[in-house]
Scaffold this active site. Sequence first.
Site: not given
Ligand code: NAD
Length: 418
Positions: A108
Amino acid sequence: MMTGDHHGMLDVALAQLDAVAKRLALDPGIHKRLRQPQRSLIVSVPTLMDDGRLEVFTGFRVQHDLTMGPTKGGIRYHPGVNLEEITALAMLMTWKCALMGLPYGGAKGGVCCDTTRMSLVELERMTRRYTSEIILFIGPDRDIPAPDMYTNEQVMAWMMDTYSMQQGITSPGVVTGKPLLLGGSLGRREATGRGVYYILKAAAKEHGIAFKGARVVVQGFGNVGSVAARLLYEDDCCVVAVSDHRGGIYNPKGLDILKLLAECADKGSVSEHRDGDRITNEELLELDCDFLVPAATEGQITEKNADRVRARIVAEGANGPITPEADEILAGKKVVVLPDILANAGGVTVSYFEWVQDLQQYFWHEHEINDRLSEVMTAAFQRVLALSRKERVDLRTAALMLGVSRVAEAKKLRGLYP
Ligand code: NAD
């Protein structure tokens, strides 16, 4: 400040490993090796800002374990990024890749920064300098970054370009989650949300919950949450509430997710939507529903609110959204928790497909990607379910047991160098 309402994410990851090691009667030497990341790099990232100031950001890349192959894991841009959090997330990636049967170890990375206050040009300069600073660490056969919170295809394109320019070749396989034109994969952008959808589908079938009309609540409307919400909506679920960091929107009759998606492209936040009532993120987590998908950030369901969660199944789209204390409370209430290393593994799985396509320079059709993803996710769910029944443990423990035991077995076979 940590990314979420924090709880010593590394302590949690280590406690999980210790508990599973005990259950598996893991060799003490191997257990000790797995507790420590193999390599951790901290870099300073000097960046020229648009107003002429020089800012120095701090960046990280942690490779937790290289036993199974090159390492794999996302890059996160957030003011709360720190070494502990990145180490914990790298460790989770090791178990996730092993659980899914991918030939990778976990890694990471991240930069401590606030992208909402940066221009695109500043973001590009910072990304290129960060990439240069970690360049000896990464490569298609070493360590392959991908997007995570607040990074996207464009950031991956800059990383790929920086690496390629320094190598004097074009190297699409150095990162995944790239734009299609640069060797990205069809279906990668949707993969994590799609994986959440496949896992929920399998779990709902197992628990006899009909998909049609099932009430869904999604926290976080980014890459993961918005895709999961759309696919569930298109499969006749009734998505009653969604949110982002500015707040949420609730309509017990169901939201029109396609309309919301179109609006978000303009207005930026779901909280501006008019066909429902505004609610806070705290209220959203406590809504009566069949499926709750926390897809924002870690530490959202804790001992303070777990008792008020009324979902039947919680699918962890985000990494670590439920604290261990909350896990116990939910188990007591018979809420089924689909753990992060299983539920959100669709992203790394299609990243693997992308990397394979890049190495072969041979690209697959979208239906092939989605079919293979469905197969991998459903098979992993069945393996986890079978072990949880056999060992009488929850799904998280079963998933960790499968991931950890696979890495431990590989370590044993390779032996100790020198
Ligand atoms: P992203 O940046 O595209 O979206 C994050 C979303 O969460 C946004 O809508 C943001 O406004 C919202 N957000 C942030 N803080 C918040 C809070 N405190 N309360 C409510 N909403 C909040 O991110 P993503 O890629 O969708 O990732 C989201 C989660 O999924 C993370 O934990 C990430 O590690 C995990 N994840 C992502 C992927 C991927 O392929 N993108 C894969 C595995 C895990």
